[in-house]
Motif scaffolding. Structure first.
Motif, short mmCIF file in Angstrom:
data_model
loop_
_atom_site.label_atom_id
_atom_site.label_comp_id
_atom_site.label_asym_id
_atom_site.label_seq_id
_atom_site.Cartn_x
_atom_site.Cartn_y
_atom_site.Cartn_z
N ASP A 21 0.82 -1.22 0.00
CA ASP A 21 0.00 0.00 0.00
C ASP A 21 0.85 1.27 0.00
O ASP A 21 0.34 2.36 -0.28
CB ASP A 21 -0.92 0.03 1.23
CG ASP A 21 -2.03 -1.01 1.15
OD1 ASP A 21 -2.29 -1.53 0.05
OD2 ASP A 21 -2.64 -1.30 2.20
N GLY A 22 2.12 1.13 0.36
CA GLY A 22 2.98 2.31 0.48
C GLY A 22 2.84 3.03 1.80
O GLY A 22 3.24 4.19 1.93
N THR A 23 2.26 2.36 2.80
CA THR A 23 2.07 2.95 4.12
C THR A 23 2.97 2.26 5.14
O THR A 23 3.59 1.25 4.85
CB THR A 23 0.61 2.84 4.57
OG1 THR A 23 0.25 1.44 4.66
CG2 THR A 23 -0.33 3.52 3.58
N ASP A 24 3.00 2.83 6.34
CA ASP A 24 3.77 2.23 7.42
C ASP A 24 3.19 2.70 8.74
O ASP A 24 2.64 3.80 8.84
CB ASP A 24 5.24 2.61 7.32
CG ASP A 24 6.14 1.78 8.23
OD1 ASP A 24 5.70 0.71 8.67
OD2 ASP A 24 7.28 2.19 8.48
N THR A 25 3.30 1.87 9.76
CA THR A 25 2.82 2.27 11.08
C THR A 25 3.65 3.47 11.55
O THR A 25 4.85 3.55 11.30
CB THR A 25 2.95 1.12 12.08
OG1 THR A 25 4.30 0.62 12.06
CG2 THR A 25 2.00 -0.02 11.74
N ASN A 26 2.97 4.39 12.22
CA ASN A 26 3.59 5.61 12.78
C ASN A 26 4.00 6.65 11.73
O ASN A 26 4.64 7.64 12.07
CB ASN A 26 4.79 5.27 13.67
CG ASN A 26 4.37 4.52 14.92
OD1 ASN A 26 3.44 4.93 15.60
ND2 ASN A 26 5.02 3.40 15.20
N ASP A 27 3.63 6.43 10.47
CA ASP A 27 3.81 7.46 9.46
C ASP A 27 2.42 7.87 8.99
O ASP A 27 1.82 7.24 8.13
CB ASP A 27 4.64 6.93 8.28
CG ASP A 27 4.86 7.99 7.21
OD1 ASP A 27 4.39 9.14 7.40
OD2 ASP A 27 5.49 7.68 6.18
N TYR A 28 1.93 8.95 9.59
CA TYR A 28 0.55 9.38 9.32
C TYR A 28 0.49 10.60 8.40
O TYR A 28 -0.56 11.22 8.27
CB TYR A 28 -0.16 9.70 10.64
CG TYR A 28 -0.13 8.57 11.64
CD1 TYR A 28 -0.84 7.40 11.41
CD2 TYR A 28 0.63 8.67 12.81
CE1 TYR A 28 -0.80 6.36 12.32
CE2 TYR A 28 0.67 7.62 13.73
CZ TYR A 28 -0.05 6.47 13.48
OH TYR A 28 -0.01 5.44 14.37
N THR A 29 1.60 10.93 7.76
CA THR A 29 1.64 12.14 6.95
C THR A 29 1.89 11.88 5.46
O THR A 29 1.80 12.80 4.66
CB THR A 29 2.74 13.10 7.46
OG1 THR A 29 4.00 12.44 7.39
CG2 THR A 29 2.47 13.51 8.90
N SER A 30 2.20 10.66 5.09
CA SER A 30 2.51 10.37 3.70
C SER A 30 1.26 10.48 2.83
O SER A 30 0.12 10.33 3.30
CB SER A 30 3.11 8.97 3.55
OG SER A 30 2.14 7.97 3.81
N ASP A 31 1.48 10.72 1.55
CA ASP A 31 0.35 10.78 0.61
C ASP A 31 -0.38 9.45 0.55
O ASP A 31 -1.62 9.41 0.45
CB ASP A 31 0.87 11.16 -0.79
CG ASP A 31 1.38 12.59 -0.86
OD1 ASP A 31 1.03 13.38 0.04
OD2 ASP A 31 2.13 12.90 -1.80
N ALA A 32 0.38 8.35 0.61
CA ALA A 32 -0.24 7.03 0.56
C ALA A 32 -1.14 6.80 1.77
O ALA A 32 -2.23 6.23 1.64
CB ALA A 32 0.84 5.95 0.48
N PHE A 33 -0.68 7.24 2.94
CA PHE A 33 -1.50 7.08 4.14
C PHE A 33 -2.78 7.91 4.02
O PHE A 33 -3.87 7.44 4.35
CB PHE A 33 -0.72 7.49 5.39
CG PHE A 33 -1.50 7.31 6.67
CD1 PHE A 33 -1.44 6.11 7.35
CD2 PHE A 33 -2.29 8.32 7.17
CE1 PHE A 33 -2.17 5.92 8.52
CE2 PHE A 33 -3.02 8.15 8.33
CZ PHE A 33 -2.97 6.94 9.01
N GLU A 34 -2.65 9.15 3.58
CA GLU A 34 -3.83 10.01 3.44
C GLU A 34 -4.83 9.41 2.46
O GLU A 34 -6.03 9.45 2.68
CB GLU A 34 -3.40 11.40 2.98
CG GLU A 34 -2.83 12.26 4.09
CD GLU A 34 -3.83 12.53 5.21
OE1 GLU A 34 -5.00 12.82 4.89
OE2 GLU A 34 -3.45 12.44 6.38
N GLN A 35 -4.32 8.86 1.39
CA GLN A 35 -5.20 8.27 0.39
C GLN A 35 -5.92 7.04 0.94
O GLN A 35 -7.09 6.81 0.65
CB GLN A 35 -4.40 7.88 -0.85
CG GLN A 35 -5.25 7.31 -1.98
CD GLN A 35 -4.42 7.00 -3.22
OE1 GLN A 35 -3.22 7.27 -3.27
NE2 GLN A 35 -5.05 6.42 -4.22
#
Length: 466
Positions: free
Chosen positions: A232-246
Motif C-alpha cells: 500500500d505504500g504505508t507504514d505504522t507511525n507514518d501518518y503524513t505520507s500521501d499514501a496514508f492520506e489516500q
C-alpha cells in the motif's frame, strides 16, 4: 541501532541442485493474487503450515494457493493435488517426510509470486521502502520489518534477523519441537526461501511470548500485515505520507465508510460508590468534543488524550467516593469506557483490526500493539512498581490503580493489547500519558474501516464473535 546480523542461508532446494539429484517434492497451482481470493487450495501436506500460510489471505489480503506433491520420476503422486484434502491423514500426508525441503520449496514458490506484486505495486515504485508491523497474539508479540531495496526487482532478498526460538517455554529452555505436525526447526527455512525469492529483506524478532503456537502465528501475521502496508505504500507511525492520506485520511473511502456506520456507545450506571456517564461517538473526531470530569486529574488527562488521539468524540462524567479512595472511581470509569467501546465497535467486521503505534509525553515513549480480538489480554513492561523514583502516585492517581485502570480498560473492551516501554519518563504520570497517546493512535487505526474487506472480518476463522 547496529546493523542486523545476517542469518546464514540454508541451501534452497530449488537452486544449485546436482543434476543427478531428484527432488522429492514439487509445488504446483501456486498463486498470489492481490486483494482477491485464489481458486486453488493451500495444501502442503502439513496442516499447521497450511494454517500459517492462510494468514496471508486474511491479513495481507493476498489470495495464496500452493499444492505440494511428491514426485516419482517425472510423475506427481496423485494425493498431492489437494483437491479433496479433507481427511486428517491427507492434510498431514507429508508430516513424516523431509519438512525442510517442503517448506523451502513453498517459500520459494510463494516468494516468486509475491515478487510480481511487490515490485510492480504503485506503478513500479513504492513510497515506503520499509514496513514494520508488530502483531499481538495473547501474550506473544513478534515484530516484522520488511525492506524493499530501490530498483531491486531482480535481486535476491535475505532473512536479516530471526529470533523466534525457543518456541514457547514448555519445556523450559527448549520450547516446542513440533506444533501440530510442523517441525519448528524448519520455520526459519521457509522465511529464508521466501525472502530470497521475493527480493525482500525480512527481519522477524520475538519481543515476548511463552506459547509456541502463539509465537509462530504472531510471526506469520506480522509478516502479512507488514507486507500489506508495504504494498500500500504505508507504514505504522507514518501518518503524513500521501499514501496514508489516500488510504486512511479524512478524505479517504475508509473515513467515509466509518462515518456511515454511525458507531456509538453510551452507558449510565449508578452504584453506592460511583455515578457514571460515558458517551462515545466514533465520528473521526469531527464533532471535536472531548469532555472528561472524573474528579481525578490524571484520569481526566489520560482519557482526554486517548479520545483525541483515537479521533473519538467522548463525554465522561463520574461522581465517586473519592473521600474513600481513588479505587472505585478510576476502576469504574475504565470499566465503563471499555464496555462502551466494545458496544460501539460491534462485530468488528470490515475493520482494519490490528495496528501498532508509538506515543510520547515528556521524555516517556510507549508503543501499543492492539488487536480488536474479542480475546481480552493485556501485557506490559511499564515501569510502575519498579519506577526509578519510587513513586506511589502518578499525579493524583495511585500507581497501583493506574495498573488496574489499564487492565480494566483492555479487558472490558475485549482487546488484546501489548504496552512496550521504549523510553522511561521522568515520572510515572508521563509514562501513563504516553501510554494513553499510543493507545488512542492504535485504536484509531484498528477501528478504521478497510473497504477492501467488504464488511468481512479480518480473521482466518471468519469471525471474532466466537
Amino acid at each position: 541501532m547496529p546493523s542486523p546480523q545476517l542469518v546464514p542461508r540454508h541451501r534452497n532446494p530449488l537452486q544449485s541442485t546436482p543434476v543427478n539429484t531428484m527432488l522429492a517434492f514439487t509445488a504446483s497451482n501456486v498463486e498470489c493474487v492481490d486483494v482477491s481470493k485464489s481458486s486453488h487450495p493451500i495444501s502442503t501436506g502439513i496442516g499447521f503450515f497450511d494454517h500459517m500460510i492462510d494468514q496471508l489471505n486474511s491479513h495481507a489480503q493476498i489470495g495464496v494457493a500452493v499444492t505440494v506433491s511428491k514426485q516419482t520420476g517425472d510423475e506427481h503422486v496423485a494425493n498431492g493435488n489437494g483437491a479433496s484434502a479433507s481427511s486428517s491423514n491427507l492434510i498431514n500426508r507429508y508430516a513424516g517426510d523431509d519438512q525442510r525441503e517442503i517448506v523451502s520449496i513453498v517459500g520459494a514458490a510463494i516468494g516468486k509470486e509475491l515478487r510480481k506484486i511487490v515490485h510492480t505495486s504503485n506503478n513500479g515504485t513504492c513510497s515506503s521502502k520499509s514496513s514494520r508491523f508488530c502483531c499481538p497474539l495473547d501474550e506473544a508479540i513478534v515484530e516484522c520489518i520488511i525492506t524493499k531495496q530501490p530498483n531491486a526487482s531482480n535481486e535476491e532478498g535475505q532473512l536479516t534477523k530471526f529470533t523466534l526460538p525457543p518456541y514457547g517455554k514448555y519445556p523450559a529452555n527448549k520450547g516446542r519441537s513440533k506444533i501440530g505436525q510442523l517441525q519448528t526447526s524448519c520455520i526459519e527455512s521457509f522465511f529464508v526461501a521466501l525472502a530470497e525469492h521475493s527480493g525482500l529483506n525480512i527481519s522477524l524478532t520475538k519481543i515476548r511470548g511463552d506459547n509456541g503456537h502463539h509465537v509462530v502465528e504472531s510471526a506469520f501475521k506480522a509478516f502479512s500485515r507488514a507486507l500489506r502496508n508495504l504494498i500500500d505504500g504505508t507504514d505504522t507511525n507514518d501518518y503524513t505520507s500521501d499514501a496514508f492520506e489516500q488510504m486512511w485520511g479524512v478524505k479517504s473511502e475508509s473515513h467515509a465508510a466509518g462515518l456511515a456506520l454511525g458507531r456509538e456507545g453510551k452507558l449510565e450506571r449508578c452504584t453506592k460508590e460511583t455515578s457514571i456517564l460515558v458517551h462515545a461517538l466514533l465520528d473521526g473526531g469531527e464533532n471535536g468534543s472531548v469532555k472528561v470530569d472524573t474528579g481525578i486529574k490524571t484520569m481526566d488527562d489520560f482519557v482526554s488524550i486517548l479520545a483525541k488521539e483515537a479521533c473519538i468524540s467522548m463525554e465522561v462524567k463520574c461522581k465517586g467516593d473519592l473521600y474513600v479512595d481513588d479505587h472505585h472511581t478510576s476502576e469504574d470509569v475504565a470499566i465503563a469506557i471499555g464496555q462502551v467501546m466494545n458496544t460501539a465497535l460491534g462485530t468488528k467486521a470490515g475493520l482494519n483490526r490490528m495496528w501498532c503505534a508509538v506515543g510520547t509525553y515528556g521524555e516517556a515513549e510507549v508503543e501499543v500493539t492492539m488487536d480488536l480480538s474479542n480475546r481480552p489480554c493485556i501485557t506490559h513492561n511499564l515501569s510502575l512498581s519498579s519506577n526509578p523514583n519510587g513513586e506511589e502516585y502518578a499525579g493524583d492517581l495511585s500507581v497501583e490503580m493506574l495498573d488496574h485502570v489499564l487492565e480494566s480498560l483492555v479487558i472490558n473492551s475485549k482487546f488484546t493489547v501489548h504496552f512496550v516501554e521504549r523510553k522511561t519518563g521522568k515520572n510515572v504520570r508521563d509514562t501513563a500519558l504516553a501510554a494513553a497517546c499510543a493507545y488512542g493512535r492504535a485504536l484509531r487505526m484498528c477501528a478504521a474501516v478497510d473497504p477492501r474487506r467488504a464488511g468481512k472480518t479480518a480473521s482466518s476463522k471468519g469471525t471474532l464473535s466466537v
